[in-house]
Design an enzyme around this catalytic site. Structure first.
Site, PDB file in Angstrom:
ATOM      1  N   GLU A 174       3.357  13.640  22.535  1.00 26.67           N
ATOM      2  CA  GLU A 174       3.381  12.983  23.846  1.00 26.67           C
ATOM      3  C   GLU A 174       2.025  12.364  24.175  1.00 26.67           C
ATOM      4  O   GLU A 174       1.500  12.530  25.281  1.00 26.67           O
ATOM      5  CB  GLU A 174       3.802  13.990  24.920  1.00 26.67           C
ATOM      6  N   GLU A 228       5.736   9.425  29.830  1.00 23.89           N
ATOM      7  CA  GLU A 228       6.281  10.562  30.572  1.00 23.89           C
ATOM      8  C   GLU A 228       6.025  10.414  32.069  1.00 23.89           C
ATOM      9  O   GLU A 228       4.948   9.982  32.485  1.00 23.89           O
ATOM     10  CB  GLU A 228       5.656  11.851  30.045  1.00 23.89           C
ATOM     11  N   CYS A 265       8.948  19.885  33.884  1.00 29.57           N
ATOM     12  CA  CYS A 265       7.682  19.637  34.573  1.00 29.57           C
ATOM     13  C   CYS A 265       7.729  18.385  35.441  1.00 29.57           C
ATOM     14  O   CYS A 265       7.085  18.321  36.490  1.00 29.57           O
ATOM     15  CB  CYS A 265       6.550  19.532  33.554  1.00 29.57           C
ATOM     16  N   HIS A 269      -2.775  14.280  24.389  1.00 28.98           N
ATOM     17  CA  HIS A 269      -1.567  14.392  25.206  1.00 28.98           C
ATOM     18  C   HIS A 269      -1.809  13.696  26.544  1.00 28.98           C
ATOM     19  O   HIS A 269      -2.752  14.009  27.261  1.00 28.98           O
ATOM     20  CB  HIS A 269      -1.271  15.876  25.407  1.00 28.98           C
ATOM     21  N   ASP A 301      -8.033  26.532  29.153  1.00 25.19           N
ATOM     22  CA  ASP A 301      -6.608  26.376  28.893  1.00 25.19           C
ATOM     23  C   ASP A 301      -6.331  25.196  27.971  1.00 25.19           C
ATOM     24  O   ASP A 301      -7.036  24.184  28.010  1.00 25.19           O
ATOM     25  CB  ASP A 301      -5.858  26.168  30.210  1.00 25.19           C
ATOM     26  N   GLY A 302      -5.277  25.316  27.165  1.00 33.79           N
ATOM     27  CA  GLY A 302      -4.859  24.196  26.338  1.00 33.79           C
ATOM     28  C   GLY A 302      -4.380  23.024  27.162  1.00 33.79           C
ATOM     29  O   GLY A 302      -4.415  21.880  26.701  1.00 33.79           O
TER      30      GLY A 302
END
Length: 667
Positions: A315, A331, A411, A263, A181-182
């Site tokens: 991010e 974040e 999220c 990220h 997955d990314g």
């Protein structure tokens, strides 16, 4: 694992108030949000999308392709809330959501409302962007947590059916996909499933995802070529995956990585997965990579608040010592992920630096993401706010001076409440050599070490006061209790129940190792007093400045207490600071608070500088002139805990800053 046999309950104080705020306010509020029942809030569509996938509703899919993850995180938070306090009504609600998920799951185990509703023929064709493994991960974590909290395995079985599908599709065998997955998340979730079920295939798939990430040929680019360079999001049309590997944490195989690149949330989740896999496979190379990246984070790339990720662009982490305050991204999810990672590292390495970072993040960079009313949330957590910049400068549009009710990309809010609801699981680490006290929280713990049960009670007003009273039962002569001496603490005492100093301990890697009698009681006193800190001189944004802390709590100045132009206030770090009660400061437009939110505010320690001045400018003074010593006037500089900022100004944006100018000795 030992910790799964142990239970702990927070009984009073700081995190008890947060857990009750989450249980009584935030969980019900977020459930209403997920059902689009809150007027004027950003729409979620998360429950509606699952109803579409289950054939129970009609209409259009709404939101991002990873909306399912919000439901998973909400269920996990609910699980921990039920673990700490049974609630038949809340459990019945969770059960109804699980029934919905069961109906939305396809026969082969696949469960993703976006692809089921919108693109059923494109499953696993855009792993980089569409977060299918990420959504699975949050479902799996919820399944494990709900089973541990209630003993019910219905959600766990849903997650395992999906995990079994992933095990059949992805892996090293001929004909299997070498994709990943990314957004890392499946790795740590698969380990959670392994820890609950004992199924080796889950651990092996987690290990595979770590080993295959970053290998050549680059999977994401091959996938992109198969799609004829088509993207899911318009935003990414001009991005070639071969130029964007760092963002996806796929520029190098994780076991060879040395620095925190990419990220920030992805890095945190990836590190958590790496540490979790290393704990079970005894992979020293993977563990060494975790330690190296961690050292880079805390020594060059972490904010004082525990926030990580300094750039709005992707991010992400940028370069060493690049920690701008006014445009800090930091974040909330990134801070939460750092909590997850440091907790896993404590399972592996008995070194208090991991608990120090965990504490820093929990008391500052995570909880700043939620208002005291439990219903407003920050996505990012800057260390300086100038409202006019947020209003007029396009480069600051993403910096929010006020917490909104919800977010279009939501999220962070459910991520934060699942962390707060589970804090009781972070207090101790049980190892063969000792039981380690990582956090000082009023609590009762029934812990199991090597098949033997012990009881530990903590009573404390921490973090505002440094006295922690311990009562223990069941310790045998060959067992140790290890007490963390926080890195910020310069003076401490250990006293027995009569008030006499104890000396029956030794110190190692930030912990005091004690041998206890079968029934024992003692007091640990940590000297908590205001302290100014400075940043490494290579941090350009903080050059010539200081910040204020009280124990683990970072402080900031707000316009409500100090007036505008906070950057003109100059404080003497050497003159000292006076502790104040919240009632000594303006209350402003404090929102309507639950008893728990009110307690968090009323119990907080506020601070005043004993000596501070404000640089002033005469009316009509020219923009530039010959340098001369500043004209200043004496002021009362007031500081509030960073996690409280922005709670008292209603709908009016106010200035805020953590780092302040330092007064020269001759002033």
């Amino acid at each position: 694992m030992e910790n799964q046999k142990s239970t702990c309950r927070i009984t009073d104080g700081f995190f008890k108030n947060y857990q009750e705020l989450v249980r009584t306010v935030s969980i019900p509020y977020q459930w209403n949000i997920l059902n689009d029942r809150i007027p004027r809030a950003e729409k979620s569509g998360a429950v509606h999308n699952l109803e579409l996938a289950a054939g129970l509703a009609q209409g259009e899919y709404y939101g991002t392709c990873f909306q399912d993850s919000d439901v998973g995180k909400w269920l996990e938070a609910t699980s921990y809330a039920l673990e700490t306090k049974p609630d038949p009504n809340l459990e019945a609600l969770a059960d109804s959501v699980i029934v919905l998920l069961e109906k939305a799951q396809q026969e082969d185990g696949y469960l993703n409302s976006y692809f089921t509703v919108k693109e059923p023929q494109k499953r696993f064709t855009n792993l980089r962007e569409c977060c299918e493994h990420y959504c699975f991960g949050h479902l799996a974590e919820a399944g494990a947590a709900y089973y541990e909290a209630t003993g019910k395995d219905r959600l766990l079985k849903i997650a395992c059916r999906y995990a079994d599908l992933l095990c059949s599709i992805f892996g090293p065998a001929p004909g299997q996909s070498r994709g990943y997955d990314g957004h890392p998340e499946a790795e740590l979730a698969l380990v959670r499933l392994y820890e609950v079920t004992g199924k080796e295939s889950y651990l092996k798939l987690a290990d595979f995802f770590l080993n295959v990430r970053g290998e050549e040929p680059y999977y994401m680019e091959l996938e992109w070529e198969k799609r004829n360079h088509a993207w899911h999001y318009e935003l990414n049309k001009d991005v070639n995956p071969r130029d964007d590997r760092i963002y996806d944490c796929a520029h190098i195989q994780p076991r060879f990585q040395k620095k925190a690149d990419g990220h920030a949330v992805k890095v945190g989740y990836l590190l958590t997965g790496m540490a979790a896999v290393a704990a079970h496979t005894k992979d020293e190379q993977l563990l060494a990579a975790c330690r190296s990246i961690y050292d880079n984070i805390i020594n060059q790339r972490m904010y004082l608040t525990g926030g990580i990720g300094s750039s709005r662009h992707q991010e992400r982490f940028t370069f060493d010592y690049d920690l701008p305050n006014d445009r800090a991204y930091a974040e909330t999810c990134a801070a939460v992920s750092l909590s997850f990672f440091t907790r896993r590292m404590l399972d592996l390495i008995p070194d208090s630096t991991y608990a120090d970072t965990l504490e820093r993040v929990l008391y500052n960079g995570t909880i700043s993401g939620m208002s005291l009313d439990g219903t407003h949330f920050f996505y990012l957590n800057p260390l300086e706010i100038l409202p006019d910049a947020c209003r007029f400068d396009q480069d600051f549009k993403y910096v929010k001076p006020l917490r909104p009710q919800w977010l279009s990309c939501a999220c962070c809010p459910p991520n934060l409440i699942r962390l707060l609801a589970s804090v009781h699981r972070y207090l101790y680490t049980v190892r063969d050599d000792a039981i380690y006290v990582n956090l000082y929280v009023s609590s009762e713990g029934n812990l199991t070490q090597n098949g033997r049960s012990v009881f530990i009670r903590q009573e404390t007003d921490y973090p505002w006061k440094g006295e922690i009273r311990f009562s223990t039962e069941g310790f045998l002569p060959d067992m140790h209790l290890a007490l963390r001496i926080p890195g910020w603490c310069t003076s401490w005492e250990l006293l027995d129940h009569t008030g006499r100093k104890r000396s029956d301990f030794y110190y190692k890697h930030g912990y005091l190792y004690l041998s206890l009698s079968p029934s024992d009681s003692f007091l640990l006193h940590l000297d908590i007093k205001p302290c100014c800190v400075k940043a490494n001189c290579l941090v350009k944004a903080d050059a010539g400045k200081a910040a204020l802390m009280l124990g683990p709590i970072v402080y900031c100045m707000e316009e409500l207490d100090n007036g505008p132009q906070l950057y003109n206030i100059i404080v003497s770090p050497d003159a000292g600071f006076k502790e104040c009660h919240s009632s000594d400061f303006p209350q402003g437009e404090l929102p309507v608070l639950s008893p728990q939110g009110a307690a968090l505010y009323e119990n907080a320690v506020f601070l005043e500088a004993e000596k501070a001045r404000r640089e002033v400018s005469a009316p009509g003074q020219v923009l530039y002139e010959r340098y001369y010593p500043e004209e200043t006037q004496a002021v009362c500089a007031r500081f509030v805990p960073y996690f409280l900022w922005g709670n008292r100004n209603g709908k009016t944006p106010h200035e805020m800053q953590v780092w302040f100018r330092v007064m020269r000795n001759d002033n």
